[in-house]
Design a protein around this motif. Structure first.
Motif, PDB file in Angstrom:
ATOM      1  N   LYS A 123       0.825  -1.197   0.000  1.00 15.37           N
ATOM      2  CA  LYS A 123       0.000   0.000   0.000  1.00 15.37           C
ATOM      3  C   LYS A 123       0.864   1.254   0.000  1.00 15.37           C
ATOM      4  CE  LYS A 123      -3.820  -2.253   0.269  1.00 15.37           C
ATOM      5  NZ  LYS A 123      -4.504  -2.476  -0.983  1.00 15.37           N
ATOM      6  N   ASN A 124       0.293   2.321  -0.554  1.00 17.81           N
ATOM      7  CA  ASN A 124       0.872   3.670  -0.528  1.00 17.81           C
ATOM      8  C   ASN A 124       2.300   3.701  -1.069  1.00 17.81           C
ATOM      9  OD1 ASN A 124      -1.575   4.382   0.585  1.00 17.81           O
ATOM     10  ND2 ASN A 124      -0.844   4.124   2.672  1.00 17.81           N
ATOM     11  N   THR A 125       3.240   4.241  -0.315  1.00 18.46           N
ATOM     12  CA  THR A 125       4.598   4.422  -0.845  1.00 18.46           C
ATOM     13  C   THR A 125       5.363   3.116  -0.954  1.00 18.46           C
ATOM     14  OG1 THR A 125       5.370   4.907   1.384  1.00 18.46           O
ATOM     15  CG2 THR A 125       4.812   6.773  -0.003  1.00 18.46           C
ATOM     16  N   ARG A 126       4.906   2.074  -0.266  1.00 16.38           N
ATOM     17  CA  ARG A 126       5.612   0.792  -0.360  1.00 16.38           C
ATOM     18  C   ARG A 126       5.434   0.136  -1.731  1.00 16.38           C
ATOM     19  NH1 ARG A 126       6.539  -2.839   4.582  1.00 16.38           N
ATOM     20  NH2 ARG A 126       7.081  -4.014   2.741  1.00 16.38           N
ATOM     21  N   LYS A 127       4.424   0.565  -2.492  1.00 17.62           N
ATOM     22  CA  LYS A 127       4.218   0.000  -3.831  1.00 17.62           C
ATOM     23  C   LYS A 127       5.379   0.319  -4.758  1.00 17.62           C
ATOM     24  CE  LYS A 127       0.264   1.880  -4.760  1.00 17.62           C
ATOM     25  NZ  LYS A 127      -0.962   2.224  -5.489  1.00 17.62           N
ATOM     26  N   GLY A 128       6.033   1.432  -4.534  1.00 16.49           N
ATOM     27  CA  GLY A 128       7.110   1.852  -5.423  1.00 16.49           C
ATOM     28  C   GLY A 128       8.478   1.301  -5.067  1.00 16.49           C
ATOM     29  N   THR A 129       8.573   0.408  -4.095  1.00 19.61           N
ATOM     30  CA  THR A 129       9.887  -0.076  -3.666  1.00 19.61           C
ATOM     31  C   THR A 129      10.335  -1.257  -4.523  1.00 19.61           C
ATOM     32  OG1 THR A 129       8.882  -1.567  -2.043  1.00 19.61           O
ATOM     33  CG2 THR A 129       9.465   0.642  -1.289  1.00 19.61           C
ATOM     34  N   ASN A 130      11.636  -1.539  -4.463  1.00 20.86           N
ATOM     35  CA  ASN A 130      12.177  -2.664  -5.230  1.00 20.86           C
ATOM     36  C   ASN A 130      11.774  -4.007  -4.615  1.00 20.86           C
ATOM     37  OD1 ASN A 130      13.726  -2.267  -3.005  1.00 20.86           O
ATOM     38  ND2 ASN A 130      15.651  -2.064  -4.094  1.00 20.86           N
ATOM     39  N   ILE A 131      11.522  -4.039  -3.324  1.00 26.67           N
ATOM     40  CA  ILE A 131      11.083  -5.280  -2.671  1.00 26.67           C
ATOM     41  C   ILE A 131       9.696  -5.663  -3.168  1.00 26.67           C
ATOM     42  CG2 ILE A 131      10.492  -6.294  -0.434  1.00 26.67           C
ATOM     43  CD1 ILE A 131      12.658  -4.259   0.671  1.00 26.67           C
ATOM     44  N   ALA A 132       8.827  -4.665  -3.318  1.00 28.52           N
ATOM     45  CA  ALA A 132       7.473  -4.930  -3.818  1.00 28.52           C
ATOM     46  C   ALA A 132       7.520  -5.439  -5.256  1.00 28.52           C
ATOM     47  CB  ALA A 132       6.634  -3.657  -3.732  1.00 28.52           C
ATOM     48  N   ALA A 133       8.399  -4.866  -6.074  1.00 30.75           N
ATOM     49  CA  ALA A 133       8.518  -5.309  -7.471  1.00 30.75           C
ATOM     50  C   ALA A 133       9.021  -6.739  -7.542  1.00 30.75           C
ATOM     51  CB  ALA A 133       9.463  -4.372  -8.230  1.00 30.75           C
ATOM     52  N   ALA A 166      12.542  -6.502 -10.516  1.00 32.50           N
ATOM     53  CA  ALA A 166      11.500  -7.313 -11.150  1.00 32.50           C
ATOM     54  C   ALA A 166      12.139  -8.415 -12.003  1.00 32.50           C
ATOM     55  CB  ALA A 166      10.591  -6.431 -11.997  1.00 32.50           C
ATOM     56  N   ILE A 167      13.196  -8.090 -12.728  1.00 33.74           N
ATOM     57  CA  ILE A 167      13.876  -9.097 -13.546  1.00 33.74           C
ATOM     58  C   ILE A 167      14.506 -10.156 -12.658  1.00 33.74           C
ATOM     59  CG2 ILE A 167      15.722  -9.454 -15.241  1.00 33.74           C
ATOM     60  CD1 ILE A 167      15.179  -6.552 -16.167  1.00 33.74           C
ATOM     61  N   LYS A 168      15.092  -9.700 -11.528  1.00 32.63           N
ATOM     62  CA  LYS A 168      15.675 -10.652 -10.576  1.00 32.63           C
ATOM     63  C   LYS A 168      14.619 -11.588 -10.010  1.00 32.63           C
ATOM     64  CE  LYS A 168      19.458  -8.153  -8.686  1.00 32.63           C
ATOM     65  NZ  LYS A 168      19.844  -7.260  -7.629  1.00 32.63           N
ATOM     66  N   GLY A 169      13.423 -11.041  -9.736  1.00 28.27           N
ATOM     67  CA  GLY A 169      12.335 -11.862  -9.208  1.00 28.27           C
ATOM     68  C   GLY A 169      11.884 -12.914 -10.195  1.00 28.27           C
ATOM     69  N   LEU A 170      11.838 -12.575 -11.489  1.00 29.40           N
ATOM     70  CA  LEU A 170      11.473 -13.566 -12.511  1.00 29.40           C
ATOM     71  C   LEU A 170      12.498 -14.697 -12.549  1.00 29.40           C
ATOM     72  CD1 LEU A 170      10.441 -11.193 -15.454  1.00 29.40           C
ATOM     73  CD2 LEU A 170       8.912 -12.500 -13.986  1.00 29.40           C
ATOM     74  N   GLU A 171      13.783 -14.341 -12.444  1.00 26.12           N
ATOM     75  CA  GLU A 171      14.837 -15.359 -12.453  1.00 26.12           C
ATOM     76  C   GLU A 171      14.781 -16.234 -11.202  1.00 26.12           C
ATOM     77  OE1 GLU A 171      18.633 -13.799 -14.988  1.00 26.12           O
ATOM     78  OE2 GLU A 171      18.462 -13.166 -12.921  1.00 26.12           O
ATOM     79  N   MET A 172      14.524 -15.602 -10.055  1.00 28.08           N
ATOM     80  CA  MET A 172      14.495 -16.344  -8.792  1.00 28.08           C
ATOM     81  C   MET A 172      13.385 -17.388  -8.776  1.00 28.08           C
ATOM     82  SD  MET A 172      15.221 -13.269  -6.132  1.00 28.08           S
ATOM     83  CE  MET A 172      14.573 -14.117  -4.735  1.00 28.08           C
ATOM     84  N   ALA A 173      12.265 -17.081  -9.432  1.00 24.85           N
ATOM     85  CA  ALA A 173      11.146 -18.019  -9.430  1.00 24.85           C
ATOM     86  C   ALA A 173      11.349 -19.166 -10.409  1.00 24.85           C
ATOM     87  CB  ALA A 173       9.852 -17.289  -9.738  1.00 24.85           C
ATOM     88  N   GLY A 174      12.335 -19.059 -11.310  1.00 24.38           N
ATOM     89  CA  GLY A 174      12.645 -20.189 -12.186  1.00 24.38           C
ATOM     90  C   GLY A 174      12.332 -19.998 -13.651  1.00 24.38           C
TER      91      GLY A 174
END
Length: 199
Positions: A123-133, A166-174
């Motif tokens: 929610k709110n400003t946390r949406k723009g963080t790299n952890i959320a992406a 976001a690219i790192k997250g795609l790789e981490m999931a396989g």
């Protein structure tokens, strides 16, 4: 009566027990606040403009090492993990300073999944963080793997903290990423800057 002693005797007792080399130093509260603020600002991480991690990639060394990193006339029919390039599904990452939206389409462009940081519960400003992406990318790629997608092409559009995460997250999931394309629009005729503020 024995408890009453003359003043000269008391000063001698105090001077023997108290150390003479210790001095009390008084610091004003404003000085302490300024130093605390400086220490706090020094410990904060640098502000991420959305391109962190990109400056560490040395393109020239990649070109010397690998000659065929750029597409040519044979790229659409080239096989990647047994699938031609033009039939590989596309993962679109739309990044802004306030949110990251990730969608997966098939090779023709028909949307299959869409997730954003707000849908994930940030929610709110946390949406723009790299952890959320990164969390959003992991969640959408697990759903894509369940549907049978293993290899994707990635297009990134916009500037924000979630670009690399976001690219790192795609790789981490396989998911296997075979190409990354930056489709951020560049204005060759930008609007005029605001006039200078009068003080």
């Amino acid at each position: 009566m024995a408890l009453l002693r003359p003043l000269s005797v008391l000063t001698k007792l105090v001077s023997r027990t108290a150390p003479t080399s210790v001095r009390n130093v008084h610091r004003s509260a404003t000085l302490c606040k300024v130093e605390d603020r400086k220490a706090m600002l020094a410990s904060l991480p640098t502000k991420d403009e959305g391109t962190i991690g990109e400056r560490s990639i040395d393109i020239d060394s990649m070109i010397d090492r690998k000659g065929s990193i750029f597409p040519d006339a044979n790229t659409p029919t080239t096989l990647f993990y047994g699938v031609p390039f033009n039939e590989v599904p596309i993962c679109h990452i739309r990044v802004s300073p306030n949110n990251t939206i990730i969608s997966i389409t098939d090779a023709k462009g028909v949307p299959q999944f869409i997730r954003s940081c707000g849908i994930e519960g940030f929610k709110n400003t946390r949406k723009g963080t790299n952890i959320a992406a990164q969390a959003t990318a992991i969640s959408i790629s697990t759903r894509a793997i369940e549907r049978g997608y293993k290899t994707v092409r990635v297009t990134v559009r916009g500037l924000g903290p979630g670009r690399m995460s976001a690219i790192k997250g795609l790789e981490m999931a396989g998911l296997n990423i075979i190409s990354i394309t930056d489709t951020t629009p560049v204005s060759w005729n930008p609007p005029r800057p605001r006039k200078q503020r009068k003080l």
